[in-house]
Design a protein around this motif. Structure first.
Motif, PDB file in Angstrom:
ATOM      1  N   ALA A  22       2.534  26.078 -17.600  1.00 20.75           N
ATOM      2  CA  ALA A  22       1.887  24.991 -16.863  1.00 20.75           C
ATOM      3  C   ALA A  22       1.932  23.675 -17.632  1.00 20.75           C
ATOM      4  N   VAL A  23       2.217  22.613 -16.897  1.00 23.92           N
ATOM      5  CA  VAL A  23       2.227  21.246 -17.425  1.00 23.92           C
ATOM      6  C   VAL A  23       1.357  20.395 -16.513  1.00 23.92           C
ATOM      7  N   LEU A  24       0.550  19.536 -17.097  1.00 18.94           N
ATOM      8  CA  LEU A  24      -0.286  18.618 -16.328  1.00 18.94           C
ATOM      9  C   LEU A  24       0.424  17.280 -16.185  1.00 18.94           C
ATOM     10  N   ILE A  25       0.472  16.752 -14.951  1.00 18.61           N
ATOM     11  CA  ILE A  25       0.875  15.366 -14.776  1.00 18.61           C
ATOM     12  C   ILE A  25      -0.400  14.586 -14.510  1.00 18.61           C
ATOM     13  N   ARG A  26      -0.828  13.837 -15.522  1.00 21.47           N
ATOM     14  CA  ARG A  26      -2.147  13.199 -15.518  1.00 21.47           C
ATOM     15  C   ARG A  26      -2.035  11.723 -15.191  1.00 21.47           C
ATOM     16  N   PHE A  27      -2.797  11.312 -14.186  1.00 25.29           N
ATOM     17  CA  PHE A  27      -2.846   9.919 -13.764  1.00 25.29           C
ATOM     18  C   PHE A  27      -4.232   9.340 -14.051  1.00 25.29           C
ATOM     19  N   ALA A 264      -7.083  22.439  -8.985  1.00 26.48           N
ATOM     20  CA  ALA A 264      -5.643  22.676  -9.100  1.00 26.48           C
ATOM     21  C   ALA A 264      -5.318  23.477 -10.350  1.00 26.48           C
ATOM     22  N   TYR A 265      -6.029  23.198 -11.441  1.00 24.93           N
ATOM     23  CA  TYR A 265      -5.803  23.936 -12.681  1.00 24.93           C
ATOM     24  C   TYR A 265      -6.147  25.417 -12.502  1.00 24.93           C
ATOM     25  N   LEU A 266      -7.281  25.708 -11.874  1.00 25.06           N
ATOM     26  CA  LEU A 266      -7.676  27.104 -11.654  1.00 25.06           C
ATOM     27  C   LEU A 266      -6.647  27.811 -10.770  1.00 25.06           C
ATOM     28  N   ALA A 267      -6.184  27.119  -9.726  1.00 22.94           N
ATOM     29  CA  ALA A 267      -5.163  27.707  -8.857  1.00 22.94           C
ATOM     30  C   ALA A 267      -3.855  27.927  -9.614  1.00 22.94           C
ATOM     31  N   ALA A 268      -3.492  26.992 -10.487  1.00 24.09           N
ATOM     32  CA  ALA A 268      -2.243  27.103 -11.244  1.00 24.09           C
ATOM     33  C   ALA A 268      -2.281  28.264 -12.232  1.00 24.09           C
ATOM     34  N   VAL A 269      -3.439  28.495 -12.845  1.00 21.35           N
ATOM     35  CA  VAL A 269      -3.578  29.628 -13.762  1.00 21.35           C
ATOM     36  C   VAL A 269      -3.316  30.932 -13.011  1.00 21.35           C
ATOM     37  N   ALA A 272       0.407  31.140 -12.083  1.00 22.96           N
ATOM     38  CA  ALA A 272       1.248  31.430 -13.253  1.00 22.96           C
ATOM     39  C   ALA A 272       1.240  32.911 -13.591  1.00 22.96           C
ATOM     40  N   ARG A 273       0.110  33.585 -13.334  1.00 22.39           N
ATOM     41  CA  ARG A 273       0.063  35.038 -13.553  1.00 22.39           C
ATOM     42  C   ARG A 273       0.982  35.749 -12.560  1.00 22.39           C
ATOM     43  N   ARG A 274       1.028  35.264 -11.340  1.00 19.15           N
ATOM     44  CA  ARG A 274       1.830  35.897 -10.292  1.00 19.15           C
ATOM     45  C   ARG A 274       3.312  35.558 -10.416  1.00 19.15           C
ATOM     46  N   HIS A 275       3.602  34.365 -10.944  1.00 13.57           N
ATOM     47  CA  HIS A 275       4.989  33.903 -11.053  1.00 13.57           C
ATOM     48  C   HIS A 275       5.233  33.425 -12.491  1.00 13.57           C
ATOM     49  N   PRO A 276       5.288  34.355 -13.440  1.00 10.43           N
ATOM     50  CA  PRO A 276       5.356  33.972 -14.859  1.00 10.43           C
ATOM     51  C   PRO A 276       6.635  33.244 -15.256  1.00 10.43           C
ATOM     52  N   ASP A 277       7.679  33.334 -14.467  1.00 12.68           N
ATOM     53  CA  ASP A 277       8.924  32.640 -14.805  1.00 12.68           C
ATOM     54  C   ASP A 277       8.951  31.198 -14.303  1.00 12.68           C
ATOM     55  N   ASP A 278       8.009  30.835 -13.435  1.00 12.58           N
ATOM     56  CA  ASP A 278       7.982  29.488 -12.877  1.00 12.58           C
ATOM     57  C   ASP A 278       7.232  28.519 -13.800  1.00 12.58           C
ATOM     58  N   LEU A 279       7.552  27.255 -13.696  1.00 10.16           N
ATOM     59  CA  LEU A 279       6.815  26.210 -14.396  1.00 10.16           C
ATOM     60  C   LEU A 279       5.915  25.522 -13.382  1.00 10.16           C
ATOM     61  N   HIS A 280       4.619  25.520 -13.638  1.00 10.43           N
ATOM     62  CA  HIS A 280       3.644  24.981 -12.696  1.00 10.43           C
ATOM     63  C   HIS A 280       3.211  23.586 -13.123  1.00 10.43           C
ATOM     64  N   LEU A 281       3.434  22.619 -12.253  1.00  8.30           N
ATOM     65  CA  LEU A 281       3.073  21.229 -12.507  1.00  8.30           C
ATOM     66  C   LEU A 281       1.731  20.952 -11.838  1.00  8.30           C
ATOM     67  N   LYS A 309     -11.246  35.392  -9.456  1.00  4.28           N
ATOM     68  CA  LYS A 309      -9.961  35.613  -8.795  1.00  4.28           C
ATOM     69  C   LYS A 309     -10.163  35.445  -7.289  1.00  4.28           C
ATOM     70  N   PRO A 310      -9.107  35.056  -6.590  1.00  4.96           N
ATOM     71  CA  PRO A 310      -9.252  34.786  -5.156  1.00  4.96           C
ATOM     72  C   PRO A 310      -9.070  36.025  -4.285  1.00  4.96           C
ATOM     73  N   PHE A 311      -9.562  35.932  -3.046  1.00  2.00           N
ATOM     74  CA  PHE A 311      -9.223  36.902  -2.014  1.00  2.00           C
ATOM     75  C   PHE A 311      -7.830  36.551  -1.499  1.00  2.00           C
TER      76      PHE A 311
END
Length: 342
Positions: A22-27, A264-269, A272-281, A309-311
């Motif tokens: 995961a990478v943050l694009i911070r504005f 967004a950070y909580l969703a990205a975490v 990232a567990r579900r798609h460990p090969d992807d880079l999450h922005l 964790k979500p339903f």
């Protein structure tokens, strides 16, 4: 670089590594991109003239962005502000030359939003020379995010998996505009949208979160510039979960951000567990100053993200609070269900 105006400096984001996936694009203020590009295009096409008054409704971030764009381009600005606009933002708007009026206080953010749009319509009837920016409806607000997308594409490191953008849906112009441009380079780029419960945009209007103050990422009225078909996955989250993500982002990565960024950070975490090969922005649309009292000062109350964790649901009708997620698969609007039109 010496910027010609402070708006050009404020819009520039920073890319910050959070985790391996995961990478943050911070504005400081993401919507400066859309406001600057929109006003410039309107002037270029002759749809507005120099010195004309531009008006819109806002919960804060867009109001500041539009006031900056008007200051930059020599326009007048009038804001119909939400009750959530704080004194710091209002003072900046007024010093920048914007005129500001706030609707009557209401704990119902849906009513607040409806009252603001109603007031804008009254102003247009009284003053036909005023131009309504229609941040919720006009696709012109997509334009500015093309520049952001190009910056992202050129800056991110080479990777094995896909790029996944995770952020608040809002009017749809920010995350939608960013991904639409990124997909011109790579159609496989995923888009994960985050919504609060109670928003009509992705069908959660029947769920009420009494603590919801996640301004700007959901709506009780239809947003015409949300392109549902761009989204691969949707997360619906209540205030407590968004707060957990916001506090965790500060505690773990020293990033002072708003509720939409925390959500967004909580969703990205989770993604990232579900798609460990992807880079999450992770899209960080603004800083945390508007949420100091309601969120950051209450950090001791924050839930532990490791326990959350979500339903997993198959349709909006199956969602349940406090956190649900669904594979949206780039389908169109949810089942034809609509909310109160603006």
């Amino acid at each position: 670089m010496i910027h010609p105006h402070i708006a050009d400096a404020l819009k520039a984001p920073a890319l910050v590594a959070l985790t391996e996936g995961a990478v943050l694009i911070r504005f400081e203020s993401m919507k400066v991109y859309s406001a600057l590009a929109a006003v410039a295009r309107l002037l270029e096409e002759g749809r507005v003239r120099p010195g004309q008054t531009l008006v819109d409704s806002s919960s804060g971030i867009y109001a500041h962005a539009l006031a900056l764009a008007c200051h930059r381009h020599g326009m007048r600005c009038h804001i119909v502000a939400s009750t959530t606009v704080d004194a710091t933002t209002r003072a900046q708007l007024e010093i920048l030359g914007a005129t500001v009026e706030q609707v009557a206080p209401s704990r119902d953010l849906g009513l607040d939003q409806e009252l603001r749009v109603r007031r804008v319509r009254e102003i247009l009837a009284e003053r036909p020379d005023v131009h309504w920016m229609r941040q919720y409806h006009d696709d012109i607000h997509y334009l500015g995010y093309r520049e952001v997308a190009d910056l992202v594409a050129e800056s991110l490191p080479a990777r094995r998996g896909r790029l996944a953008v995770v952020g608040g849906v809002g009017s749809g112009a920010s995350t939608g505009g960013l991904v639409e441009q990124l997909r011109r380079r790579d159609p496989a780029v995923r888009l994960v949208g985050v919504q609060p419960f109670g928003s009509v945009t992705f069908g959660s209007q029947d769920h009420h979160d009494p603590d919801a103050i996640i301004a700007g990422i959901g709506s009780s009225i239809d947003f015409a510039n949300v392109r549902h078909g761009l989204y691969d996955t949707v997360h619906w989250m209540d205030f407590a979960h968004a707060m957990a993500g916001t506090v965790a982002l500060m505690r773990e990565h020293a990033v002072f951000a708003g509720l939409s960024t925390g959500a967004a950070y909580l969703a990205a975490v989770h993604e990232a567990r579900r798609h460990p090969d992807d880079l999450h922005l992770v899209v960080g649309a603004d800083t945390g100053h508007r949420y100091v009292d309601r969120v950051h000062a209450r950090h001791a109350e924050a839930l532990d993200p490791a326990c959350l964790k979500p339903f997993e649901v198959g349709s909006p009708e199956e969602m349940a609070m406090p956190w649900s997620t669904m594979a949206w698969d780039r389908r169109q609007s949810p089942g034809g269900r609509t909310g109160r039109a603006a």
